[in-house]
Write a protein that holds these residues in place. Structure first.
Motif, PDB file in Angstrom:
ATOM      1  N   ALA A 141       0.864  -1.059  -0.006  1.00  0.00           N
ATOM      2  CA  ALA A 141      -0.025  -0.007   0.201  1.00  0.00           C
ATOM      3  C   ALA A 141       0.571   1.409   0.090  1.00  0.00           C
ATOM      4  O   ALA A 141       0.389   2.363  -0.477  1.00  0.00           O
ATOM      5  CB  ALA A 141      -1.059   0.126   1.189  1.00  0.00           C
ATOM      6  N   MET A 171      -1.997  -2.321   5.032  1.00  0.00           N
ATOM      7  CA  MET A 171      -2.728  -1.250   5.010  1.00  0.00           C
ATOM      8  C   MET A 171      -2.499  -0.691   6.411  1.00  0.00           C
ATOM      9  O   MET A 171      -2.776   0.813   6.761  1.00  0.00           O
ATOM     10  CB  MET A 171      -4.120  -1.780   5.020  1.00  0.00           C
ATOM     11  N   TYR A 181      -6.203   3.513  -0.662  1.00  0.00           N
ATOM     12  CA  TYR A 181      -6.576   2.312  -1.264  1.00  0.00           C
ATOM     13  C   TYR A 181      -7.282   2.431  -2.467  1.00  0.00           C
ATOM     14  O   TYR A 181      -6.997   1.504  -3.494  1.00  0.00           O
ATOM     15  CB  TYR A 181      -7.203   1.774  -0.178  1.00  0.00           C
ATOM     16  N   PRO A 204      -8.336  -4.854   0.994  1.00  0.00           N
ATOM     17  CA  PRO A 204      -7.586  -4.084   1.778  1.00  0.00           C
ATOM     18  C   PRO A 204      -7.158  -5.284   2.942  1.00  0.00           C
ATOM     19  O   PRO A 204      -7.924  -5.508   3.595  1.00  0.00           O
ATOM     20  CB  PRO A 204      -8.214  -2.941   2.125  1.00  0.00           C
TER      21      PRO A 204
END
Length: 641
Positions: A141, A171, A181, A204
């Motif tokens: 991420a 995340m 995201y 996610p």
């Protein structure tokens, strides 16, 4: 942290049979995890094993100890250590090999391949993807979509994986930022549409913290999709797709325990078969019917794709390993020239014209690649001009085989994938290393339109007319070794003795036939291929052909040898040490090469692979050119006709 939750359930004896039966009839999902380096693939798989309670108590204890040793503090576990089994991987913190792991939940069984992220090991990723039903594409991420994300997505789709998960990992390290995201998902969707990926499932996650792996995370209340485990457990599998296709079974082995029984064994690649069904044997085209489907426990009334089977046939037909038994009215194709996508996996560049072993199902043939039509840029999907392919490059090229093979297009227009008869590997003939994987598009039209024309006057008749046997004397050695000098003397002696011969000299050929070729490795291969074809035609005319070429690579000399009947090719190694050859530098080529003015010069910055077992070896230190020529002619004339 306690580990009681990770013990296998206690079962009483009466429950064991039902437990095993339930487990045996679960569906099986094969999937891969792929992405760039350090995207968290191994950690994710370790977390899946942990959450599915597939870790024994002693493994858990060892994992906790290893986690503390490598620096993980507190009660956090480094789940990657469950998968990164190689010592080099633990030391570097990366995955090198393909690690396969099995785990199971109440709903499904799984085999997961943890594939390498580093570009250097893309070939290992292809290996893992070749049998997968689904791919989990991991993205860090913090970094977003990278080149390896695009490369692995393209390869997964190219190989035929149509079920994709975009797992936006780590995340927790971006504070579970929804906007970040969604930006990543949007960028990936835009890229995916350019390579034909119509649908994927974005999730996610945090492999390290466990967010949205087996249970929903409180940190992402805005996410309404499934957890990764929920998706893996429920994604539909079309287990009957291969059974719906026409019957195909590559023959692996012929069983002949006695004179009365002849069975043909193999894995059924597609379709279904029953006794009495008409079948065709390819490539010969002979037809017959299936008499029996034999197993150790008795004959079967039906066998389907995915099963190993032994068939007996109603008629005595010629069938052996490498042949393919197919449905009689819907046969597979047979050809010896194709267009294919090539995924190059070797450190050394592809050499157009070089012979490689091509393995397709149970068939093994010799194949030659032509120069690529184009190379694919995995970032833009642009088609780039290319003369060869390097490590991890993807391109499209034509290839030809030394005899017809049975095949199907890897990806059919209706979307079906034929991995068994559409996908192949190329193997280096010298090292036996796998150098490429290929996906067949279609047979070239000329493969069906060009046929051998029968000729009444044979090569044997041509040679008999000249009262000699056709030979090819292939002189090889360093520049300056004396090849042309000795070959010229040999031809003069043959002429004096009344023999019919012709000398093809390396420099002379480059003034005409090969004037368009340079001195790169690829051009050297093509140079020898063309000369070999010309020499073969001349031996068809009954001539004794002499060639004087450096021909630095064994593979190409072996390729020319394979063009001729056994015994006609004679390798003559003019064995001269480099310093001696350089001292005879009458053309000044070594001096230019040493000065950097002449690239790819054999012996200086391009290798020479000396013959291992030449028919004739000439030591020019101990022999004069005249003595060498006399010895070669004497050897030639005492050979049996």
């Amino acid at each position: 942290m306690t580990d009681t939750a990770y013990r296998a359930p206690d079962l009483v004896a009466s429950d064991i049979d039902s437990y095993l039966d339930q487990h045996a009839h679960k569906s099986l999902l094969r999937f891969i995890t792929c992405g760039s380096v350090d995207d968290g693939k191994s950690t994710l798989i370790g977390r899946l094993l942990y959450d599915s309670k597939m870790i024994f108590e002693d493994q858990l204890a060892a994992l906790e100890a290893d986690s503390k040793r490598v620096g993980t503090q507190g009660q956090d576990i480094d789940f990657a250590l469950l998968v990164d089994g190689l010592a080099a991987e633990r030391e570097q913190g990366i995955t090198i090999d393909v690690a396969y792991r099995f785990f199971s939940t109440d709903r499904r069984k799984f085999i997961v391949a943890d594939t390498p992220g580093h570009e250097q090991y893309t070939r290992n990723m292809v290996t893992g993807a070749s049998t997968a039903d689904l791919a989990v594409i991991l993205v860090d991420a913090r970094k977003g979509i990278l080149t390896q994300t695009r490369r692995h997505s393209y390869l997964a789709h190219l190989i035929g994986i149509r079920k994709l998960v975009l797992a936006v990992n780590k995340m927790d390290l971006i504070g579970y930022d929804r906007v970040k995201y969604e930006d990543i998902v949007g960028e990936y969707r835009e890229f995916a549409s350019t390579i034909g990926i119509d649908d994927f499932v974005p999730i996610p996650i945090s492999g390290f913290k466990g967010d949205n792996i087996a249970s929903r995370s409180d940190h992402t209340p805005w996410f309404t999709g499934p957890t990764l485990m929920e998706h893996l457990e429920t994604v539909p599998l079309d287990v009957t797709a291969d059974q719906a296709r026409p019957f195909r079974m590559p023959v692996q082995w012929v069983a002949r325990p006695d004179l009365d029984f002849r069975g043909f064994s193999g894995m059924i690649a597609a379709g279904r078969i029953a006794p009495g069904d008409p079948v065709r044997i390819l490539p010969s085209g002979r037809t017959t019917t299936v008499a029996r489907i034999v197993t150790h426990g008795g004959d079967l009334p039906l066998a389907v794709a995915g099963q190993s089977a032994m068939l007996t046939l109603a008629d005595e037909v010629d069938c052996s390993r490498g042949d393919v038994i197919v449905r009689a009215d819907v046969p597979a194709e047979v050809a010896d020239q194709f267009e294919a996508t090539i995924l190059w996996m070797a450190d050394e560049e592809m050499l157009p014209g070089r012979g490689y072993w091509l393995k397709l199902a149970t068939q093994t043939v010799s194949a030659q690649l032509q120069a690529p039509k184009y190379q694919v840029n995995v970032n833009t999907m642009a088609h780039l001009p290319a003369r060869t392919l390097g490590l991890n490059a993807i391109g499209v090229a034509n290839l030809s085989t030394d005899r017809p093979v049975v095949f199907e297009p890897y990806a059919a227009p209706d979307g079906t994938i034929s991995r068994d008869l559409g996908g192949f590997i190329l193997v280096d003939k010298i090292t036996n290393a796998t150098v490429a994987a290929g996906l067949i598009h279609f047979a070239l039209r000329r493969a069906a339109n060009v046929h051998w024309q029968a000729i009444d006057v044979t090569r044997e008749a041509h040679a008999a007319q000249k009262n000699q046997r056709a030979r090819l004397l292939w002189f090889t050695g360093l520049s300056g070794a004396g090849k042309s000098t000795i070959a010229n003397l040999v031809e003069k002696r043959l002429l004096a003795l009344g023999h019919h011969s012709f000398l093809l000299d390396g420099d002379n050929v480059r003034h005409g036939l090969n004037r368009d070729l340079g001195f790169t490795d690829a051009d050297r291969v093509e140079n020898i291929r063309r000369v070999g074809e010309v020499a073969r035609l001349m031996t068809d005319a009954g001539l004794i052909v002499l060639t004087a070429f450096i021909s630095p690579f064994r593979a190409e000399r072996d390729m020319v040898r394979a063009m001729l009947p056994p015994g006609e090719f004679m390798e003559v190694h003019i064995d001269t040490p480099l310093d001696v050859a350089e001292s005879r530098d009458v053309k000044g080529l070594y001096a230019k090469a040493r000065a950097g003015q002449l690239a790819n010069f054999t012996g200086i910055d391009s290798p020479y692979e000396a013959p291992l077992n030449p028919e004739i070896r000439v030591n020019t230190i101990d022999m004069t050119p005249e003595q060498a020529a006399e010895a070669i002619v004497d050897h030639l004339l005492i050979m049996p006709a």
